[in-house]
Design a protein around this motif. Structure first.
Motif, PDB file in Angstrom:
ATOM      1  N   LEU A   6      20.254  29.845  99.198  1.00 60.86           N
ATOM      2  CA  LEU A   6      19.088  29.104  98.706  1.00 60.86           C
ATOM      3  C   LEU A   6      19.466  27.762  98.084  1.00 60.86           C
ATOM      4  O   LEU A   6      18.904  26.729  98.448  1.00 60.86           O
ATOM      5  N   GLN A   7      20.405  27.772  97.176  1.00 61.93           N
ATOM      6  CA  GLN A   7      20.795  26.529  96.509  1.00 61.93           C
ATOM      7  C   GLN A   7      21.376  25.538  97.515  1.00 61.93           C
ATOM      8  O   GLN A   7      21.071  24.345  97.476  1.00 61.93           O
ATOM      9  N   GLU A   8      22.157  26.048  98.441  1.00 60.91           N
ATOM     10  CA  GLU A   8      22.748  25.184  99.469  1.00 60.91           C
ATOM     11  C   GLU A   8      21.671  24.611 100.392  1.00 60.91           C
ATOM     12  O   GLU A   8      21.694  23.434 100.741  1.00 60.91           O
ATOM     13  N   ALA A   9      20.711  25.432 100.778  1.00 58.66           N
ATOM     14  CA  ALA A   9      19.638  24.984 101.669  1.00 58.66           C
ATOM     15  C   ALA A   9      18.768  23.911 101.007  1.00 58.66           C
ATOM     16  O   ALA A   9      18.210  23.054 101.689  1.00 58.66           O
ATOM     17  N   LEU A  10      18.675  23.967  99.688  1.00 55.64           N
ATOM     18  CA  LEU A  10      17.871  22.991  98.955  1.00 55.64           C
ATOM     19  C   LEU A  10      18.712  21.822  98.438  1.00 55.64           C
ATOM     20  O   LEU A  10      18.222  20.999  97.665  1.00 55.64           O
ATOM     21  N   GLY A  11      19.945  21.736  98.894  1.00 55.04           N
ATOM     22  CA  GLY A  11      20.883  20.719  98.425  1.00 55.04           C
ATOM     23  C   GLY A  11      20.380  19.290  98.501  1.00 55.04           C
ATOM     24  O   GLY A  11      20.621  18.497  97.610  1.00 55.04           O
ATOM     25  N   GLY A  12      19.674  18.917  99.541  1.00 55.38           N
ATOM     26  CA  GLY A  12      19.184  17.545  99.689  1.00 55.38           C
ATOM     27  C   GLY A  12      17.842  17.301  99.033  1.00 55.38           C
ATOM     28  O   GLY A  12      17.310  16.191  99.078  1.00 55.38           O
ATOM     29  N   PRO A  14      15.007  17.413  95.688  1.00 53.92           N
ATOM     30  CA  PRO A  14      15.028  17.192  94.238  1.00 53.92           C
ATOM     31  C   PRO A  14      15.353  18.507  93.509  1.00 53.92           C
ATOM     32  O   PRO A  14      15.025  19.598  94.001  1.00 53.92           O
ATOM     33  N   ALA A  15      15.987  18.416  92.363  1.00 53.98           N
ATOM     34  CA  ALA A  15      16.459  19.589  91.620  1.00 53.98           C
ATOM     35  C   ALA A  15      15.344  20.590  91.298  1.00 53.98           C
ATOM     36  O   ALA A  15      15.585  21.799  91.271  1.00 53.98           O
ATOM     37  N   PHE A  16      14.126  20.108  91.089  1.00 57.16           N
ATOM     38  CA  PHE A  16      13.034  21.015  90.718  1.00 57.16           C
ATOM     39  C   PHE A  16      12.634  21.957  91.854  1.00 57.16           C
ATOM     40  O   PHE A  16      11.972  22.959  91.621  1.00 57.16           O
ATOM     41  N   ARG A  17      13.024  21.661  93.076  1.00 58.08           N
ATOM     42  CA  ARG A  17      12.675  22.528  94.212  1.00 58.08           C
ATOM     43  C   ARG A  17      13.298  23.924  94.066  1.00 58.08           C
ATOM     44  O   ARG A  17      12.668  24.920  94.418  1.00 58.08           O
ATOM     45  N   LEU A  18      14.506  24.009  93.544  1.00 60.63           N
ATOM     46  CA  LEU A  18      15.142  25.311  93.350  1.00 60.63           C
ATOM     47  C   LEU A  18      14.346  26.151  92.353  1.00 60.63           C
ATOM     48  O   LEU A  18      14.121  27.337  92.572  1.00 60.63           O
ATOM     49  N   LYS A  19      13.891  25.507  91.290  1.00 57.38           N
ATOM     50  CA  LYS A  19      13.075  26.208  90.299  1.00 57.38           C
ATOM     51  C   LYS A  19      11.765  26.697  90.940  1.00 57.38           C
ATOM     52  O   LYS A  19      11.332  27.826  90.715  1.00 57.38           O
ATOM     53  N   GLN A  20      11.148  25.848  91.762  1.00 58.85           N
ATOM     54  CA  GLN A  20       9.913  26.242  92.455  1.00 58.85           C
ATOM     55  C   GLN A  20      10.166  27.410  93.405  1.00 58.85           C
ATOM     56  O   GLN A  20       9.362  28.344  93.483  1.00 58.85           O
ATOM     57  N   ALA A  21      11.290  27.360  94.109  1.00 61.56           N
ATOM     58  CA  ALA A  21      11.619  28.422  95.062  1.00 61.56           C
ATOM     59  C   ALA A  21      11.836  29.748  94.335  1.00 61.56           C
ATOM     60  O   ALA A  21      11.318  30.790  94.762  1.00 61.56           O
ATOM     61  N   LYS A  22      12.563  29.719  93.230  1.00 56.62           N
ATOM     62  CA  LYS A  22      12.808  30.948  92.464  1.00 56.62           C
ATOM     63  C   LYS A  22      11.516  31.503  91.876  1.00 56.62           C
ATOM     64  O   LYS A  22      11.295  32.713  91.865  1.00 56.62           O
ATOM     65  N   ALA A  23      10.636  30.628  91.408  1.00 55.16           N
ATOM     66  CA  ALA A  23       9.343  31.076  90.877  1.00 55.16           C
ATOM     67  C   ALA A  23       8.512  31.724  91.990  1.00 55.16           C
ATOM     68  O   ALA A  23       7.852  32.745  91.765  1.00 55.16           O
ATOM     69  N   TRP A  33       8.172  32.148 103.444  1.00 59.09           N
ATOM     70  CA  TRP A  33       8.224  30.798 102.887  1.00 59.09           C
ATOM     71  C   TRP A  33       6.955  30.000 103.182  1.00 59.09           C
ATOM     72  O   TRP A  33       6.649  29.044 102.469  1.00 59.09           O
ATOM     73  N   ASN A  34       6.188  30.370 104.184  1.00 60.32           N
ATOM     74  CA  ASN A  34       4.942  29.659 104.481  1.00 60.32           C
ATOM     75  C   ASN A  34       3.906  29.821 103.373  1.00 60.32           C
ATOM     76  O   ASN A  34       2.930  29.082 103.331  1.00 60.32           O
ATOM     77  N   GLU A  35       4.130  30.756 102.476  1.00 58.33           N
ATOM     78  CA  GLU A  35       3.238  30.943 101.338  1.00 58.33           C
ATOM     79  C   GLU A  35       3.443  29.859 100.269  1.00 58.33           C
ATOM     80  O   GLU A  35       2.609  29.692  99.392  1.00 58.33           O
ATOM     81  N   VAL A  36       4.559  29.150 100.334  1.00 59.31           N
ATOM     82  CA  VAL A  36       4.878  28.136  99.328  1.00 59.31           C
ATOM     83  C   VAL A  36       4.342  26.792  99.822  1.00 59.31           C
ATOM     84  O   VAL A  36       5.063  25.960 100.352  1.00 59.31           O
ATOM     85  N   THR A  37       3.069  26.574  99.620  1.00 62.10           N
ATOM     86  CA  THR A  37       2.406  25.390 100.184  1.00 62.10           C
ATOM     87  C   THR A  37       2.768  24.088  99.479  1.00 62.10           C
ATOM     88  O   THR A  37       2.437  23.019  99.979  1.00 62.10           O
ATOM     89  N   VAL A  38       3.470  24.167  98.348  1.00 60.67           N
ATOM     90  CA  VAL A  38       3.935  22.935  97.704  1.00 60.67           C
ATOM     91  C   VAL A  38       5.168  22.368  98.416  1.00 60.67           C
ATOM     92  O   VAL A  38       5.557  21.241  98.167  1.00 60.67           O
ATOM     93  N   PHE A  39       5.751  23.164  99.313  1.00 54.18           N
ATOM     94  CA  PHE A  39       6.880  22.696 100.116  1.00 54.18           C
ATOM     95  C   PHE A  39       6.357  22.114 101.417  1.00 54.18           C
ATOM     96  O   PHE A  39       5.357  22.603 101.965  1.00 54.18           O
ATOM     97  N   SER A  40       7.047  21.123 101.918  1.00 54.27           N
ATOM     98  CA  SER A  40       6.662  20.554 103.213  1.00 54.27           C
ATOM     99  C   SER A  40       6.845  21.609 104.301  1.00 54.27           C
ATOM    100  O   SER A  40       7.611  22.569 104.142  1.00 54.27           O
ATOM    101  N   LEU A  41       6.150  21.421 105.403  1.00 56.27           N
ATOM    102  CA  LEU A  41       6.275  22.342 106.530  1.00 56.27           C
ATOM    103  C   LEU A  41       7.720  22.391 107.020  1.00 56.27           C
ATOM    104  O   LEU A  41       8.248  23.464 107.321  1.00 56.27           O
ATOM    105  N   ALA A  42       8.382  21.240 107.056  1.00 51.55           N
ATOM    106  CA  ALA A  42       9.780  21.178 107.509  1.00 51.55           C
ATOM    107  C   ALA A  42      10.691  21.992 106.574  1.00 51.55           C
ATOM    108  O   ALA A  42      11.575  22.715 107.042  1.00 51.55           O
ATOM    109  N   LEU A  43      10.459  21.892 105.266  1.00 51.68           N
ATOM    110  CA  LEU A  43      11.278  22.642 104.320  1.00 51.68           C
ATOM    111  C   LEU A  43      11.008  24.136 104.449  1.00 51.68           C
ATOM    112  O   LEU A  43      11.929  24.945 104.396  1.00 51.68           O
ATOM    113  N   ARG A  44       9.749  24.513 104.636  1.00 51.58           N
ATOM    114  CA  ARG A  44       9.420  25.931 104.817  1.00 51.58           C
ATOM    115  C   ARG A  44      10.105  26.493 106.057  1.00 51.58           C
ATOM    116  O   ARG A  44      10.622  27.598 106.039  1.00 51.58           O
TER     117      ARG A  44
END
Length: 148
Positions: A6-12, A14-23, A33-44
């Motif tokens: 997870l941390q590696e995949a979110l490496g590029g 912003p730092a707050f994305r890891l916190k959002q992913a864990k929440a 991951w498609n449930e996390v609509t605050v993430f872009s489609l590409a990131l999901r």
């Protein structure tokens, strides 16, 4: 489930994305991951490929529905048993394993008969709790107690 990357995949990101992913995983109890609509489609899409959220398990439900046993299949194909006990008072207790197998070899116990294989990794223990937290969420309930 694979959260190691997870941390590696979110490496590029912003730092707050890891916190959002864990929440999303541990508070919102997402299963996709498609449930996390605050993430872009590409990131999901990327997270869906690199950080699987599915927990492989076989479940067995008692006749009264108050006890549910899950045989969780780990990444190395070993299996570990965890049990949900639902009480009329509304309490929901999860009994989690910390080992695959058991070194005591009690003659009456199926887990003991298989012998000791290895200790579980932290995320494998968390995965057991997460499995039943998701299960209970579907019923409008939550975990109230965890026993090792």
């Amino acid at each position: 489930m694979n959260l190691i990357n997870l941390q590696e995949a979110l490496g590029g990101e912003p730092a707050f994305r890891l916190k959002q992913a864990k929440a999303a995983i541990f508070c919102d109890l997402i299963q996709d991951w498609n449930e996390v609509t605050v993430f872009s489609l590409a990131l999901r899409r990327k997270l869906s490929e690199e950080c699987l959220l599915k927990i492989e398990a076989e479940t067995f439900i008692s006749d009264d529905g108050k006890t549910v046993k899950a045989l969780i299949i780990l990444a190395d194909s070993l299996k570990v048993e965890t049990v949900l006990m639902r009480y009329p008072s509304g309490r929901n207790t999860i009994c989690v394993s910390s080992e695959v197998g058991c070194p005591l070899a009690c003659s009456f116990c199926a887990t003991g008969k298989m012998g000791f294989k290895r200790n579980l990794e932290i995320l494998e223990i968390v995965e057991q709790v997460l499995f039943f937290a998701r299960y209970l969420k579907k019923l409008g309930e939550r975990v109230t107690n965890i026993v090792f």
